[in-house]
Motif scaffolding. Structure first.
Motif, short mmCIF file in Angstrom:
data_model
loop_
_atom_site.label_atom_id
_atom_site.label_comp_id
_atom_site.label_asym_id
_atom_site.label_seq_id
_atom_site.Cartn_x
_atom_site.Cartn_y
_atom_site.Cartn_z
N GLN A 12 0.84 -1.20 0.00
CA GLN A 12 0.00 0.00 0.00
C GLN A 12 0.88 1.26 0.00
OE1 GLN A 12 -2.31 0.83 3.54
NE2 GLN A 12 -3.98 1.71 2.34
N TRP A 13 1.90 1.27 0.85
CA TRP A 13 2.80 2.42 0.93
C TRP A 13 3.60 2.57 -0.37
CZ3 TRP A 13 8.23 2.54 0.87
CH2 TRP A 13 8.79 3.78 1.16
N LEU A 14 4.11 1.47 -0.89
CA LEU A 14 4.93 1.52 -2.11
C LEU A 14 4.17 2.16 -3.26
CD1 LEU A 14 6.60 -2.02 -2.03
CD2 LEU A 14 7.82 0.16 -1.98
N LEU A 15 2.91 1.78 -3.44
CA LEU A 15 2.14 2.28 -4.58
C LEU A 15 1.73 3.74 -4.43
CD1 LEU A 15 0.01 -0.90 -5.30
CD2 LEU A 15 1.85 0.03 -6.70
N GLU A 16 1.95 4.31 -3.27
CA GLU A 16 1.67 5.73 -3.06
C GLU A 16 2.86 6.60 -3.43
OE1 GLU A 16 0.72 5.79 1.06
OE2 GLU A 16 -1.36 5.11 0.79
N GLN A 17 4.01 5.98 -3.70
CA GLN A 17 5.24 6.74 -3.97
C GLN A 17 5.38 7.07 -5.46
OE1 GLN A 17 6.52 7.58 -0.99
NE2 GLN A 17 4.88 6.22 -0.28
N HIS A 18 6.27 8.02 -5.77
CA HIS A 18 6.43 8.46 -7.16
C HIS A 18 7.52 7.68 -7.91
CE1 HIS A 18 9.98 11.49 -6.55
NE2 HIS A 18 10.08 10.46 -5.74
N HIS A 19 8.22 6.81 -7.22
CA HIS A 19 9.32 6.07 -7.86
C HIS A 19 8.80 5.10 -8.93
CE1 HIS A 19 10.89 7.48 -4.01
NE2 HIS A 19 12.09 7.39 -4.54
N LEU A 20 9.65 4.84 -9.92
CA LEU A 20 9.28 3.90 -10.99
C LEU A 20 9.48 2.45 -10.56
CD1 LEU A 20 10.87 5.65 -14.13
CD2 LEU A 20 8.68 6.10 -13.00
N PHE A 21 10.53 2.22 -9.76
CA PHE A 21 10.88 0.85 -9.32
C PHE A 21 11.20 0.83 -7.84
CE2 PHE A 21 11.53 0.80 -13.82
CZ PHE A 21 11.19 -0.48 -14.21
N ALA A 22 11.14 -0.37 -7.27
CA ALA A 22 11.50 -0.55 -5.86
C ALA A 22 12.39 -1.78 -5.72
CB ALA A 22 10.25 -0.70 -4.99
N ASN A 23 13.18 -1.79 -4.67
CA ASN A 23 14.11 -2.87 -4.37
C ASN A 23 14.12 -3.06 -2.84
OD1 ASN A 23 17.13 -3.47 -3.49
ND2 ASN A 23 16.87 -4.35 -5.51
N LYS A 24 14.05 -4.30 -2.31
CA LYS A 24 14.17 -5.58 -2.95
C LYS A 24 12.88 -6.37 -2.80
CE LYS A 24 19.05 -6.35 -1.81
NZ LYS A 24 19.99 -7.34 -2.31
N PHE A 25 12.67 -7.27 -3.78
CA PHE A 25 11.60 -8.24 -3.70
C PHE A 25 12.22 -9.63 -3.79
CE2 PHE A 25 9.42 -4.46 -5.12
CZ PHE A 25 8.22 -4.50 -4.43
N ASP A 26 11.57 -10.60 -3.16
CA ASP A 26 12.10 -11.97 -3.19
C ASP A 26 10.94 -12.95 -3.11
OD1 ASP A 26 13.40 -14.37 -2.91
OD2 ASP A 26 14.76 -13.70 -1.33
N THR A 27 10.72 -13.69 -4.19
CA THR A 27 9.63 -14.66 -4.23
C THR A 27 9.87 -15.82 -3.27
OG1 THR A 27 10.68 -15.70 -6.15
CG2 THR A 27 8.89 -14.15 -6.58
N ASP A 28 11.10 -15.99 -2.82
CA ASP A 28 11.39 -17.05 -1.85
C ASP A 28 10.96 -16.66 -0.43
OD1 ASP A 28 12.43 -18.75 -3.75
OD2 ASP A 28 14.48 -18.02 -3.50
N SER A 29 11.06 -15.37 -0.09
CA SER A 29 10.73 -14.94 1.26
C SER A 29 9.31 -14.36 1.36
CB SER A 29 11.75 -13.91 1.78
OG SER A 29 11.74 -12.76 0.97
N ASP A 30 8.84 -13.69 0.31
CA ASP A 30 7.45 -13.20 0.31
C ASP A 30 6.89 -13.20 -1.11
OD1 ASP A 30 4.98 -11.93 0.63
OD2 ASP A 30 5.70 -10.79 2.34
N PRO A 31 6.43 -14.37 -1.58
CA PRO A 31 5.88 -14.46 -2.94
C PRO A 31 4.59 -13.68 -3.11
CG PRO A 31 5.52 -16.51 -1.73
CD PRO A 31 6.42 -15.67 -0.88
N ILE A 32 3.86 -13.46 -2.02
CA ILE A 32 2.57 -12.76 -2.12
C ILE A 32 2.78 -11.29 -2.51
CG2 ILE A 32 0.53 -12.01 -0.82
CD1 ILE A 32 0.82 -14.62 0.81
N ALA A 33 3.85 -10.67 -2.00
CA ALA A 33 4.13 -9.27 -2.34
C ALA A 33 4.31 -9.11 -3.85
CB ALA A 33 5.38 -8.80 -1.60
N VAL A 34 5.08 -10.01 -4.45
CA VAL A 34 5.30 -9.97 -5.90
C VAL A 34 4.01 -10.30 -6.65
CG1 VAL A 34 6.59 -10.96 -7.83
CG2 VAL A 34 7.75 -10.52 -5.66
N TYR A 35 3.32 -11.33 -6.21
CA TYR A 35 2.10 -11.78 -6.89
C TYR A 35 1.05 -10.67 -6.93
CZ TYR A 35 -2.36 -14.20 -7.49
OH TYR A 35 -3.60 -14.59 -7.93
N CYS A 36 0.78 -10.03 -5.81
CA CYS A 36 -0.25 -9.00 -5.77
C CYS A 36 0.17 -7.76 -6.54
CB CYS A 36 -0.58 -8.63 -4.32
SG CYS A 36 -1.50 -9.92 -3.44
N LEU A 37 1.47 -7.43 -6.51
CA LEU A 37 1.95 -6.26 -7.24
C LEU A 37 1.88 -6.48 -8.74
CD1 LEU A 37 3.14 -3.47 -7.30
CD2 LEU A 37 5.40 -4.44 -6.81
#
Length: 428
Positions: free
Chosen positions: A390-415
């Protein structure tokens, strides 16, 4: 037997409809009829369906920050069986890409431009990766568009399965290629910069059409659709966006003392370095940038920058000052004057959003730069969890780091699901 034949017939029929849709869209594009929604066939088959283990998640509630949905997501991410069920092994990509058409269809890649506006504003990407193929492939799928161009650098030290899988994925796309010269990447040393420089040169020489260069690593993920990125970059009118500010006193040793690589790690030599060439002021920044084609041309051809590059090769963590310094050299396209009034922090630049552990704080804290990490930390960097979305999508940046499907696959999936739905909705 009849059921088997019927299943095959239905599969063939679905494939025919999909291929027919692609053919019709390609035809409309070639005829230059335009992008009026009345001419565009329904794109629902390109949406990410809730078919896998992640379907138990309520992404809409997660993106709204609803506590119950976030708690359910948190429980799932610490469940070994769930994490194992969503993991895609390297071998899958090696085998699946034997049939590129089927691979692109099954993974729902966008193989035609979604708008004339995007087609007229191609982008160039450099992606440096060394592990986690699933992360890389989902990043590529999220940013892929046929008018863009992609250079992929895989660390020479990577496992054979990683190299084979990424090379196989890359071979399925005409506008995606492996870098012509890969290097052994060493953390905080010159080869990290060289990897991007090699891709820069390949991208610059491969196409004259792209407008902006964006460099990524395999654990980045976009926060904007391709159309949003194009519109943001168009509005910059040729400007660049990257961190570039005064070098802190505590980091000056990085550029005043010589370093070299010993057994794959960077070490000091005990020798002092000469001042930088042309009395260039050294600025602090980071490895990730959003710059126009002219900036890249200057990096490859400007004699001042070539001298700065040579001088930088025995410094510590040159990726955290080189691009920032080039951005303040007068005459570089899209640059700003070296005066401190033009300093830009990573928060104000749009290139990359990173949560550093020491800048996090509780809600309402005036000293904190951003809220606490909802995932875990690796080298003091937040590996985002579903609770950060929710916080990430409120920001003006084009990209964010870091994501990891091994530690939180849901974050990547929903995004990725959110971005795909938004990209398709933007067409109407």
């Amino acid at each position: 037997m009849r059921l088997l034949k019927r299943g095959r017939l239905l599969l063939l029929l679905k494939l025919t409809v999909v291929l027919g849709s692609l053919w019709m869209l390609s035809l409309l594009n070639n005829l230059k009829i335009g992008w009026d929604p009345a001419y565009i066939l329904k794109y629902s088959w390109l949406e990410y369906k809730d078919a896998g283990p992640e379907k138990v998640c309520n992404c809409s509630a997660i993106l709204r920050g609803e506590r119950e949905a976030l708690e359910e997501a948190k429980l799932l991410t610490i469940t070994k069986d769930f994490r194992k069920s969503v993991h895609i092994p390297d071998e899958y990509y090696i085998n699946a890409t034997q049939d590129c058409t089927k691979f692109k269809l099954s993974r729902k890649y966008l193989t035609i431009p979604l708008s004339q506006e995007e087609e007229d504003f191609p982008l160039a990407y450099s992606i440096v990766a060394h592990h986690k193929v699933q992360n890389f492939e989902r990043l590529l799928r999220a940013i892929y568009a046929p008018q863009n161009i992609y250079c992929i650098h895989v660390d020479n030290k990577s496992d054979a399965s990683v190299f084979s899988a990424i090379k196989a994925i890359t071979s399925c796309f005409p506008n995606t290629f492996m870098v012509s010269k890969a290097v052994n990447v060493v953390y905080a040393a010159w080869p990290r910069v060289q990897a991007d420089l090699n891709c820069m040169a390949d991208l610059y020489n491969s196409s004259t059409k792209w407008k902006y260069f964006i460099n990524l690593c395999g654990q980045d993920f976009p926060l904007k659709t391709n159309l949003e990125i194009v519109r943001i970059l168009s509005s910059m009118r040729g400007g660049n966006s990257l961190e570039s500010e005064k070098l802190p006193e505590g980091k000056k040793w990085r550029v005043t003392n010589a370093h070299h690589i010993v057994n794959g790690k960077i070490q000091g030599t005990g020798k002092a370095k000469d001042p930088p060439p042309f009395n260039l002021p050294i600025l602090a920044g980071n490895a990730y940038i959003v710059v126009n084609r002219g900036y890249v041309r200057s990096v490859l051809e400007d004699k001042r920058i070539q001298a700065l590059i040579e001088w930088s090769k025995d410094t510590y963590s040159p990726d955290e000052f080189l691009w920032a310094t080039i951005q303040r050299i007068p005459g570089v396209p899209g640059s700003t004057w070296p005066n401190s009034k033009f300093d830009m922090t990573d928060i104000n630049a749009i290139a990359r959003l990173v949560k550093w552990q020491w800048h996090e704080g509780s809600e309402g804290s005036l000293e904190a730069v951003y809220p606490e990490c909802h995932g875990n930390h690796v080298r003091s960097i937040c590996v985002y969890g579903a609770g950060d979305l929710q916080w990430l999508l409120e920001q003006h940046h084009l990209f964010a780091n870091k994501f990891d499907t091994d530690s939180d696959p849901i974050a990547v999936y929903c995004l990725e699901k959110y971005l795909r739905q938004k990209a398709l909705a933007e067409m109407h």
